[in-house]
Design an enzyme around this catalytic site. Structure first.
Site, PDB file in Angstrom:
ATOM      1  N   LYS A  90       0.872  -1.180   0.000  1.00  0.00           N
ATOM      2  CA  LYS A  90       0.000   0.000   0.000  1.00  0.00           C
ATOM      3  C   LYS A  90       0.895   1.212   0.000  1.00  0.00           C
ATOM      4  CE  LYS A  90      -4.069   1.923   0.547  1.00  0.00           C
ATOM      5  NZ  LYS A  90      -3.856   2.490  -0.791  1.00  0.00           N
ATOM      6  N   LYS A 126       5.316   1.864  -3.259  1.00  0.00           N
ATOM      7  CA  LYS A 126       5.183   3.232  -3.782  1.00  0.00           C
ATOM      8  C   LYS A 126       5.373   3.168  -5.294  1.00  0.00           C
ATOM      9  CE  LYS A 126       4.654   7.570  -2.470  1.00  0.00           C
ATOM     10  NZ  LYS A 126       3.822   8.115  -1.409  1.00  0.00           N
ATOM     11  N   ASP A 166      -0.586  10.712  -4.483  1.00  0.00           N
ATOM     12  CA  ASP A 166       0.525  11.388  -3.803  1.00  0.00           C
ATOM     13  C   ASP A 166       0.692  12.695  -4.589  1.00  0.00           C
ATOM     14  OD1 ASP A 166       2.744  11.261  -1.765  1.00  0.00           O
ATOM     15  OD2 ASP A 166       3.991  11.432  -3.535  1.00  0.00           O
TER      16      ASP A 166
HETATM   17  P1  NDP Z   1       0.335  18.058  -3.665  1.00  0.00           P
HETATM   18  O1  NDP Z   1       0.833  17.774  -5.028  1.00  0.00           O
HETATM   19  O2  NDP Z   1      -1.133  18.197  -3.442  1.00  0.00           O
HETATM   20  O3  NDP Z   1       1.022  19.392  -3.100  1.00  0.00           O
HETATM   21  C1  NDP Z   1       2.400  19.506  -3.008  1.00  0.00           C
HETATM   22  C2  NDP Z   1       2.710  20.930  -2.602  1.00  0.00           C
HETATM   23  O4  NDP Z   1       4.105  21.062  -2.450  1.00  0.00           O
HETATM   24  C3  NDP Z   1       2.298  21.960  -3.627  1.00  0.00           C
HETATM   25  O5  NDP Z   1       2.002  23.160  -2.964  1.00  0.00           O
HETATM   26  C4  NDP Z   1       3.562  22.111  -4.469  1.00  0.00           C
HETATM   27  O6  NDP Z   1       3.649  23.353  -5.135  1.00  0.00           O
HETATM   28  C5  NDP Z   1       4.639  21.987  -3.421  1.00  0.00           C
HETATM   29  N1  NDP Z   1       5.861  21.411  -3.980  1.00  0.00           N
HETATM   30  C6  NDP Z   1       5.991  20.235  -4.654  1.00  0.00           C
HETATM   31  N2  NDP Z   1       7.268  20.035  -5.043  1.00  0.00           N
HETATM   32  C7  NDP Z   1       7.933  21.097  -4.591  1.00  0.00           C
HETATM   33  C8  NDP Z   1       9.297  21.484  -4.663  1.00  0.00           C
HETATM   34  N3  NDP Z   1      10.199  20.715  -5.275  1.00  0.00           N
HETATM   35  N4  NDP Z   1       9.645  22.656  -4.073  1.00  0.00           N
HETATM   36  C9  NDP Z   1       8.726  23.423  -3.437  1.00  0.00           C
HETATM   37  N5  NDP Z   1       7.429  23.118  -3.349  1.00  0.00           N
HETATM   38  C10 NDP Z   1       7.055  21.981  -3.906  1.00  0.00           C
HETATM   39  O7  NDP Z   1       0.954  16.922  -2.727  1.00  0.00           O
HETATM   40  P2  NDP Z   1       0.467  16.449  -1.310  1.00  0.00           P
HETATM   41  O8  NDP Z   1       0.005  17.608  -0.510  1.00  0.00           O
HETATM   42  O9  NDP Z   1      -0.422  15.295  -1.498  1.00  0.00           O
HETATM   43  O10 NDP Z   1       1.834  15.856  -0.699  1.00  0.00           O
HETATM   44  C11 NDP Z   1       2.779  16.686  -0.046  1.00  0.00           C
HETATM   45  C12 NDP Z   1       3.777  15.804   0.690  1.00  0.00           C
HETATM   46  O11 NDP Z   1       3.081  14.975   1.629  1.00  0.00           O
HETATM   47  C13 NDP Z   1       4.590  14.839  -0.163  1.00  0.00           C
HETATM   48  O12 NDP Z   1       5.848  14.647   0.432  1.00  0.00           O
HETATM   49  C14 NDP Z   1       3.789  13.549  -0.064  1.00  0.00           C
HETATM   50  O13 NDP Z   1       4.598  12.414  -0.326  1.00  0.00           O
HETATM   51  C15 NDP Z   1       3.365  13.609   1.373  1.00  0.00           C
HETATM   52  N6  NDP Z   1       2.203  12.797   1.709  1.00  0.00           N
HETATM   53  C16 NDP Z   1       1.000  12.992   1.119  1.00  0.00           C
HETATM   54  C17 NDP Z   1      -0.096  12.234   1.489  1.00  0.00           C
HETATM   55  C18 NDP Z   1      -1.460  12.488   0.942  1.00  0.00           C
HETATM   56  O14 NDP Z   1      -2.396  11.818   1.380  1.00  0.00           O
HETATM   57  N7  NDP Z   1      -1.653  13.433   0.027  1.00  0.00           N
HETATM   58  C19 NDP Z   1       0.034  11.150   2.468  1.00  0.00           C
HETATM   59  C20 NDP Z   1       1.338  11.072   3.079  1.00  0.00           C
HETATM   60  C21 NDP Z   1       2.371  11.849   2.680  1.00  0.00           C
HETATM   61  P3  NDP Z   1       2.940  23.559  -6.576  1.00  0.00           P
HETATM   62  O15 NDP Z   1       1.509  23.844  -6.272  1.00  0.00           O
HETATM   63  O16 NDP Z   1       3.692  24.703  -7.162  1.00  0.00           O
HETATM   64  O17 NDP Z   1       3.155  22.274  -7.307  1.00  0.00           O
END
Ligand code: NDP
Length: 444
Positions: A90, A126, A166
């Site tokens: 998962k 993953k 993700d």
């Molecule tokens: P999203 O794609 O919804 O959002 C990611 C956010 O981070 C956006 O605001 C994006 O900006 C920004 N971002 C992405 N890459 C970069 C970078 N290289 N530098 C600066 N800002 C960046 O992702 P999630 O919110 O779903 O996930 C965020 C984190 O949480 C990740 O590490 C993910 O693995 C982790 N996570 C998520 C889960 C989930 O249920 N969603 C569960 C567990 C962990 P922009 O809008 O410009 O792209």
């Protein structure tokens, strides 16, 4: 050389050019060292760490698709099935240009312990692609998702491997992926989580990770004699995790003053307007520059900078290694009480150590953001039962899971002589269950 050091050295040698994977291996193995040292002979004979650090299976595949101009594009697709000792694999799918095998392996390895920590029967995996959904039309995203699933379908299944979203994979992408799976397999099954509510999704899944981060933060503050109410919170990111972390923090009485995206960040001293944020990011899929149109008193800055704002609680919710040692020094200088990782490994090892040494409470992502995968597992349960639970039921189970995780990591840290070190606690608590199951199942 100790068993832990030997395995770290061998993993680095056998997996060249994968710094994120090396980083997580070092972080996890270092922190479970007390358990390994106490059972070194037994684990060594069983090659437990060698088996744990080698994925059961990893697939890389070609994803050809046609863009709106009629041009064929090719991306790489990945699925790493890391460990199935305690349940079906998962873990999410990430669509982002930075994706490569090393990043997927790092995320898959972390997922093993996170999933174990939830107390639910799910193994670790993953996947993803270097495809960038940003700026693509819906038709292009659909074409990509259909091609991606045309290969992925043969490796997954409701009892085998259940991917979720993700970064870059939200409700739209999960819908297209599910549609293609159903079509190829002629089977309506809970093969993906994060589905739409009309086709087997769970209420509260969208909110789960961000809410869970704040439930855990709340509990961690509480057991250390602090209250969430009245705290100033600094959050990075403005995606799924960040948005709902902002919302729950506000519901718990805290004031969140920043969010960011990959181009800039917002400082809103009156508190982030979560409805405006949702409209900009979830509906318009626009840049944060638009935020000041909703809140003229807020500031927008290009680049990065949220960690310079004084706060009680800092919650990185964007991406890996976004909080560096310089940021950690700034937070300590600003008398920050706690850092809670919303994203996966957003704080560098060096920064983590600095924060801990300087008395900042630190909750690692594998514990703090486990609410997403926990609720995905609750979605699997609902799919198996062919029932849908209410929002309140899912949310209250999520809350209890996060409270339990917080106590489990605190207890494990205490048991192994590292009270208050939640990195050690989370890794040990996650590891113990997986190690028991691996040993019980023999050499496989
Ligand atoms: P999203 O794609 O919804 O959002 C990611 C956010 O981070 C956006 O605001 C994006 O900006 C920004 N971002 C992405 N890459 C970069 C970078 N290289 N530098 C600066 N800002 C960046 O992702 P999630 O919110 O779903 O996930 C965020 C984190 O949480 C990740 O590490 C993910 O693995 C982790 N996570 C998520 C889960 C989930 O249920 N969603 C569960 C567990 C962990 P922009 O809008 O410009 O792209």
């Amino acid at each position: 050389m100790s068993y832990v050091d030997e395995v770290i050295e061998s993993v680095v040698k056998r997996n060249p050019g994968e710094p994120e994977f090396h980083q997580t291996i070092k972080e996890v193995l270092e922190s479970i060292r007390p358990v390994i040292d106490a059972n070194e002979e037994f684990y060594r004979k069983d090659a437990l760490l060698e088996r744990l650090t080698e994925a059961e299976r990893q697939v890389k595949f070609r994803v050809p698709w046609i863009d709106d101009k009629g041009q064929v594009q090719v991306n790489s697709g990945y699925r790493v099935q890391f460990n199935s000792a305690i349940g079906p694999y998962k873990g999410g799918l990430r669509f982002h240009p930075s994706v490569n095998l090393g990043i997927i392996k790092f995320l898959g390895f972390e997922q093993i312990f996170k999933n174990s920590l939830t107390g639910l029967p799910i193994g670790g995996g993953k996947g993803g692609s270097d495809f960038d959904p940003k700026g693509k039309s819906d038709r292009e995203v659909m074409a990509f998702c259909q091609s991606f699933m045309t290969e992925l379908y043969r490796h997954i299944g409701a009892d085998t491997d259940v991917p979720a979203g993700d970064i870059g994979v939200g409700g739209r992408e999960i819908g297209y992926l599910f549609g293609q799976y159903k079509r190829i397999r002629a089977s309506y099954e809970g093969v993906l989580t994060g589905k739409g509510l009309s086709f087997g999704g769970s209420l509260a899944r969208t909110e789960a990770t961000g809410y869970g981060v704040m439930y855990l933060a709340h509990e961690m503050l509480k057991i250390n004699g602090h209250d969430m109410a009245g705290k100033t919170v600094v959050i990075s990111g403005s995606g799924n995790v960040a948005i709902y972390a902002v919302q729950k923090a506000q519901q718990l009485g805290a004031k969140v003053v920043t969010v960011s995206d990959s181009t800039g960040w917002v400082y809103d001293p009156e508190g982030i307007d979560v409805e405006a944020l949702k409209e900009i990011k979830e509906i318009n899929r626009a840049r944060l520059t638009e935020y000041i149109n909703y809140r003229p008193n807020a500031e927008y800055h290009e680049g990065r900078g949220v960690w310079q704002i004084p706060c009680d609680l800092a919650v990185p919710c964007a991406t890996q290694n976004e909080m560096t040692i310089e940021d950690a020094k700034q937070l300590v200088a600003n008398k920050c009480t706690a850092v809670v990782e919303g994203a996966n490994m957003p704080v560098t090892l060096e920064a983590t150590e600095y924060l801990q040494k300087n008395g900042v409470l630190f909750a690692p992502g594998k514990a703090a953001n486990a609410g997403g995968v926990a609720t995905s597992a609750l979605e699997m349960t609902q799919n198996s039962e062919r029932l849908n639970w209410t929002f309140e039921e899912v949310d209250s189970r999520l809350k209890q899971i996060m409270i339990d995780i917080c106590h489990n990591m605190a207890d494990a840290a205490e048991r192994y002589g590292a009270p208050g070190n939640y990195v050690v606690g989370a890794n040990i608590a996650g590891f113990e269950k997986v190690a028991d199951a691996m040993i019980a199942q023999g050499i496989c």
